[in-house]
Design an enzyme around this catalytic site. Structure first.
Site: not given
Ligand code: PHE
Ligand code: ZN
Length: 872
Positions: A280, A282, A315-316
């Site tokens: 992914a 961010e 996380h993102e």
């Protein structure tokens, strides 16, 4: 292809920086026009004397069909002036600016063909949706721009598209929208304008245009701002976003509690796309995800998938502060944002799930992918000094080892001082592009402690070996500690968490070098050799060393088998229990007699239920192939595979009884409930054992659950069946296929399992056929990984077949993939470069397959960098 490496020491700040940029996207069916209008000003951080000479502005651009490019100085009208625009090469232009200029505006218009872009970088099409991926250097595939992370601009973006697209997104806040009509007043196109008030580097730009469905929710921040949360998916998938949405809210809450960090825009958007090179991305306010890490429910996703989704969504989200608000000065500093953000997501997941088990999982990952990388041809420090292709440095070293370095610093400072340091980090560097030194500086200022020693971890390559031996005197123990890297002495700071366990199995207090009595002491080894004196305890004690894996090292001790057994039985650190059994399993390779003492403890754990199911599941897992390979100076993957399998069979036979009882018990125990993840994990591990020894009960049970409506159960059933007879596995995999035909994500699991099979008489042809299967999509990296990744990782006998058919198959495929998607090719080739430990004969075979690729013309810089290093 550029062949001169970029060097960290050559960093130069820009003289002119883009202050703001207006982007206008005109979307048509087969092409897109991008107009950009960039305002540059002199970089006030620079010493003004740099400007006494004529200066220049350099712009990056790749595959841009440039329609026009104009420059204006100090607000004078645009004109195709005498200003020199020099094409340095087809990917870089330089515009020289007269010395008295104050402001420069650059206007460009380019034409893009997103559906021809198979690199999944820049603007590309995925199932009729247009989306972007700009990190690290994809923005230059969208427009001419100084595409580097150290210049932060305000982006304003207009998107205009046909009405058939209902969704048009970019970063920040929506500030205007409207409809365009034709001469008969009939609406034909529409537009939206987005403004992102936070200056950002180009790699965080994002745009999505498609016909999508949205799930909406909200989150109220600690300062009472109501944030609008949106998850966009392809039509028909809306019902699969609940878990991701919950994960997002948990992450937002956690960042407020742990770091005092709030979200900063009105809305936070996530878009799930089918074709994506990584997990992914961010992008500011508009995260773009591989749909695999968004779409899920208990029916179509496993527990493992759900945990990954929770971790990656977090996380993102965490990148919004560690990465976006404070960003990297240059790509050499990548670990500044990635190591730190991985550390943050690990701590988050530990809190959401089980701290001890999470640590085991993280260390398993580190050992199975980062340690081999650090010992192989693509080894590099967490902050590299040079590279050819930055895409090749999104590695387990930068991410996972980077996170270990932060973890050591965190443990060294303690929670309170670490937090003070982080507060200073955000105060000092919000809105700036900084370096790893800046990060350490902030932590030092906040904590008032010196972190100079830890800088070595940023430059040192390789996994240190830590050696600990004991000398016992009456009531004292001396520990002799030493560290080396590749046989050379090293002196990295290595925090070693130490406890003592007595005969009864309890932790006892002790003193180290005559300091105060403690149950656990963290000793910081920073010399190549050192001694510590342990005293203050009574009785005979066994040291529990490097608890929680307090440093990313290979540890060797003089602990005996019976001491490991004692640790396994009694240590209250789940990690060291697991570590003890890993060592015990390894000892069985040399001495099979040890098996019975291990299985008797496992038997005890299985019958007494004194430890959690998930911990027990991990205790049942044998050391990885890599750990076994490391036992020998020269090893062979096929021997190791057989050794491992024999060991598993022996353990299974000695525990067959309790295993069969346990699985029958687990199955009855409302095993499908969402809070029974540990039990499902345990069930899966035991079924693998049972199928391997042809246990009727095991096989029957695996077959039953392979058709469960719970995906975890169904997939553990099938995976264990794949350990047994391949004809039987295919039969059950066929049923699974028929059930899920049309669900592309679930079929990735099918491809993955099919690729592990070794079917009599078919060999690698069986795998080749998968690539021509109607559900296979060559353009989708998930599919490539499910077949080629899984084949190389799991199908040891075919991949490493002595006639090289496995190696040749992989190399032929990599050549084809590289033509379309260099990043994917450069990742999928890695297993073929891991031959350091193998015999000369095998090395030669693997190298030959690499040579075959290397001699092709037009290899991407991504792929050729990896292969050149491996062949060197
Ligand atoms: N920055 C992303 C992350 O770690 C990873 C990524 C890198 C995604 C490059 C796409 C391209 O969260
Ligand atoms: Zn990241």
């Amino acid at each position: 292809m550029s062949v001169t490496p970029k060097k960290r020491e050559n960093y130069k700040p820009l003289l002119w920086t883009p202050i703001n940029i207006l982007l206008d996207f005109q979307i048509y069916k087969n092409y897109t026009f991008v107009t950009s209008n960039i305002l540059f000003e002199k970089n006030d951080q620079n010493n003004i004397k740099n400007f006494t000479l004529e200066s220049s502005i350099e712009l990056n651009g790749i595959d841009l069909e440039t329609i026009n490019l104009q420059v204006s100085l100090d607000n004078k009208p645009f004109y195709n002036i005498d200003i020199k625009i020099i094409f340095i090469n087809d990917e870089l232009i330089s515009i020289s600016i007269p010395k008295d200029a104050v402001q420069v505006r650059i206007l460009s218009k380019v034409k893009l063909y997103p559906s021809d872009n198979s690199s999944l970088e820049g603007l590309y099409e995925s199932n009729q949706m247009l989306c972007t991926q700009c990190e690290p250097e994809g923005f230059r595939k969208i427009t001419w721009f100084p595409d580097r992370p150290d210049c932060l601009s305000i982006f304003k973006v207009k998107i205009e598209a046909p009405l058939s697209f209902n969704t048009m997104l970019s970063n920040g806040n929506l500030i205007d929208e409207g409809i365009l009509k034709d001469c008969n007043d009939k609406p034909i196109r529409h537009f939206k304008i987005w403004n992102d008030p936070f200056p950002k580097p180009s790699y965080l730009f994002a745009l999505v245009v498609g016909n999508l469905e949205v799930t909406v929710s909200n989150f109220t921040t600690s300062s009472n701002k109501k944030i609008n949360l949106q998850i966009y998916t392809e039509i028909g998938n809306k019902h699969l976003t609940g878990h991701a949405m919950n994960s997002l809210k948990k992450a937002m809450d956690w960042d407020e509690r742990k770091y005092g960090l709030e979200y900063d825009l009105e809305c936070f958007m996530i878009v799930a796309v089918s074709h994506f090179n990584m997990g992914a991305m961010e992008n500011k306010g508009l995260n773009i995800f591989n749909s695999k890490f968004i779409l899920a429910d208990l029916n179509c996703a496993t527990d493992f998938d759900l945990q990954n989704i929770e971790a990656i969504v977090a996380h993102e989200y965490f990148h919004n502060w560690t990465g976006n608000r404070v960003t990297c000065r240059d790509w050499f500093q990548l670990t500044l944002k990635e190591g730190l953000t991985v550390f943050r997501d690990q701590e988050f997941s530990a809190e959401m799930n089980d701290i001890g088990v999470k640590r085991i999982e993280d260390v398993r990952l580190l050992r199975s992918i980062q340690f081999p990388e650090d010992a192989g041809s693509n080894k590099h420090p967490i902050r590299p000094d040079e590279y050819l292709e930055i895409n090749n440095f999104y590695t387990p070293t930068v991410y996972e080892k980077g996170a270990e370095v932060i973890r050591m610093i965190y443990n060294y400072l303690g929670e309170k001082l670490y937090r003070k340091g982080m507060d200073v980090y955000f105060d000092m560097f919000d809105g700036k592009a900084v370096t790893c030194e800046d990060f350490l500086k902030a932590l030092e200022l906040g904590s008032n402690l010196d972190l100079d020693l830890f800088k070595k971890w940023y430059t040192q390559v390789g996994t240190p070996k830590l050696n600990i031996t004991r000398v016992a005197h009456n009531d004292k123990i001396t520990l002799n500690l030493s560290q080396t890297i590749n046989e050379y002495k090293s002196c990295l700071p290595i925090p070693i968490a130490i406890s003592l366990i007595d005969k009864k199995g309890d932790l006892v207090q002790f003193s180290i070098n005559n300091l105060k009595l403690q149950y656990e002491h963290i000793f910081l080894l920073s010399k190549s050799n050192d001694k510590v004196e342990i005293s203050g305890h009574k009785d005979i004690v066994i040291p529990s060393l490097l608890r929680r894996f307090s440093a990313p090292v290979n540890i060797k001790t003089d602990l005996t088998i019976s001491e490991y057994l004692h640790i396994l039985r009694h240590d209250n650190d789940p990690f060291n229990k697991w570590e003890a059994i890993q060592n015990l399993y390894l000892s069985c390779v040399i001495n099979e007699e040890n098996i019975s003492s291990i299985t008797s403890i496992l038997n005890y754990f299985l019958s007494e239920k004194i430890i959690s199911s998930s911990l027990l599941a991990y205790l049942l897992e044998l050391p990885s192939k890599n750990a076994l390979e490391n036992l020998y100076n020269v090893s062979d993957p096929i021997d190791v595979y057989n050794t491992r399998r024999n060991l598993i069979k022996k353990i299974a036979l000695s525990l067959q009884n309790i295993f069969e009882k346990t699985v029958s018990r687990l199955i009855n125990d409302d095993i499908k409930r969402s809070n029974q993840m540990g039990k499902r994990l345990l069930l899966g591990k035991i079924l693998n054992y049972l199928v391997l020894i042809d246990s009727k009960i095991g096989i029957q049970l695996a077959e039953n659950i392979s058709v469960s409506d719970n995906m975890t159960l169904s997939s553990i059933g099938l995976k264990s069946l794949c350990q047994g007879d391949s004809k039987n596995s295919i039969k059950h995999l066929n049923n699974f296929y028929l059930k899920w035909e049309g669900n592309s994500l679930v079929l990735e699991k099918w491809f993955e399992m099919m690729s592990t099979l070794n079917v009599d008489g078919e060999g690698v042809n069986f795998i080749k056929k998968l690539l021509f299967h109607q559900a296979f999509d060559y353009k989708n990296p998930n599919k490539l990984r499910s077949v080629l990744g899984s084949f190389q990782r799991e199908n040891i006998l075919l991949f490493h077949a002595n006639d090289s058919s496995g190696y040749n198959f992989v190399s032929e495929q990599i050549i084809l993939i590289d033509l379309k998607n260099p990043q994917a090719a450069a990742r999928l080739i890695l297993p073929l470069t891991r031959f350091n430990n193998y015999s000369e004969l095998r090395k030669e075979k693997m190298k030959q397959a690499l040579h075959k690729i290397y001699k092709k013309n037009n290899l991407s810089s991504d792929l050729s960098e990896i292969i050149a290093k491996a062949l060197k």
